[in-house]
Design a protein around this motif. Structure first.
Motif, mmCIF file in Angstrom:
data_model
loop_
_atom_site.group_PDB
_atom_site.id
_atom_site.type_symbol
_atom_site.label_atom_id
_atom_site.label_comp_id
_atom_site.label_asym_id
_atom_site.label_seq_id
_atom_site.Cartn_x
_atom_site.Cartn_y
_atom_site.Cartn_z
ATOM 1 N N UNK A 38 0.822 -1.213 0.000
ATOM 2 C CA UNK A 38 0.000 0.000 0.000
ATOM 3 C C UNK A 38 0.856 1.264 0.000
ATOM 4 N N UNK A 39 2.027 1.232 0.665
ATOM 5 C CA UNK A 39 2.937 2.383 0.618
ATOM 6 C C UNK A 39 3.452 2.585 -0.809
ATOM 7 N N UNK A 40 3.830 1.481 -1.454
ATOM 8 C CA UNK A 40 4.288 1.574 -2.850
ATOM 9 C C UNK A 40 3.174 2.093 -3.756
ATOM 10 N N UNK A 41 1.966 1.612 -3.521
ATOM 11 C CA UNK A 41 0.848 2.059 -4.350
ATOM 12 C C UNK A 41 0.477 3.512 -4.078
ATOM 13 N N UNK A 42 0.711 4.003 -2.873
ATOM 14 C CA UNK A 42 0.507 5.422 -2.598
ATOM 15 C C UNK A 42 1.449 6.257 -3.466
ATOM 16 N N UNK A 43 2.728 5.852 -3.527
ATOM 17 C CA UNK A 43 3.689 6.597 -4.347
ATOM 18 C C UNK A 43 3.420 6.418 -5.842
ATOM 19 N N UNK A 44 2.852 5.301 -6.234
ATOM 20 C CA UNK A 44 2.399 5.159 -7.612
ATOM 21 C C UNK A 44 1.282 6.160 -7.891
#
Length: 176
Positions: free
Chosen positions: A143-149
């Protein structure tokens, strides 16, 4: 080509018309000035535009593919990580929630540093976040990676619209 060069120059320096009337300094009294809009209308599409349009198109393609693949990927992760439906929805929400700071960041950076730097930063952030999301080991890291995506998608979407409106000649601009 020389005529077009004079049009661009004329938006900063007045283009003097040939006239018999002159002031005491030898300058023509009838000066014709071109606005930026008039100069862009006369110039039309050029090599510069044809270099930027594929970059903007690829940026739009990456945004749309990430948005299209997000629900499919999250659904497939349900089996692997035994996720319940509220967490799936939360993971999908994180992508779209990240686009808001991306829009703001893109606007501030592009106003201060120009359009190229935020476009490059958005593409790099999208690349790094996507690679990190493929090696994520739990849904929190994912979810952290997807936030930055989402931040990168917000940056790229905002810039794509602005760059297309700035690069399009006024003759093809639907707002004029």
């Amino acid at each position: 080509m020389d005529e077009k060069h004079n049009l661009v120059k004329s938006s900063y320096i007045p283009l003097k018309e040939v006239s018999g009337n002159a002031d005491t300094h030898g300058n023509s009294i009838n000066e014709k000035r071109y606005s930026i809009d008039e100069a862009l209308r006369e110039i039309g599409l050029g090599c510069y535009h044809f270099k930027w349009i594929p970059i903007i198109a690829m940026s739009g393609f990456t945004q749309s593919s990430m948005i299209t693949l997000a629900p499919l990927l999250i659904t497939s992760l349900q089996c692997q990580w035994d996720l319940n439906i509220p967490i799936e929805v939360l993971l999908l929400f994180v992508v779209f929630f990240g686009s808001f700071p991306g829009d703001i960041l893109s606007g501030v950076l592009s106003d201060k540093k120009g359009r190229k730097l935020p476009l490059i930063l958005g593409q790099l952030l999208l690349l790094i976040s996507t690679v990190l999301s493929t090696v994520s080991f739990n849904y929190i890291f994912f979810s952290v990676c997807y936030f930055f995506i989402g931040v990168a998608i917000g940056m790229l979407f905002y810039l794509s619209v602005i760059l297309l409106s700035e690069l399009s000649p006024l003759a093809t601009d639907p707002t004029q």
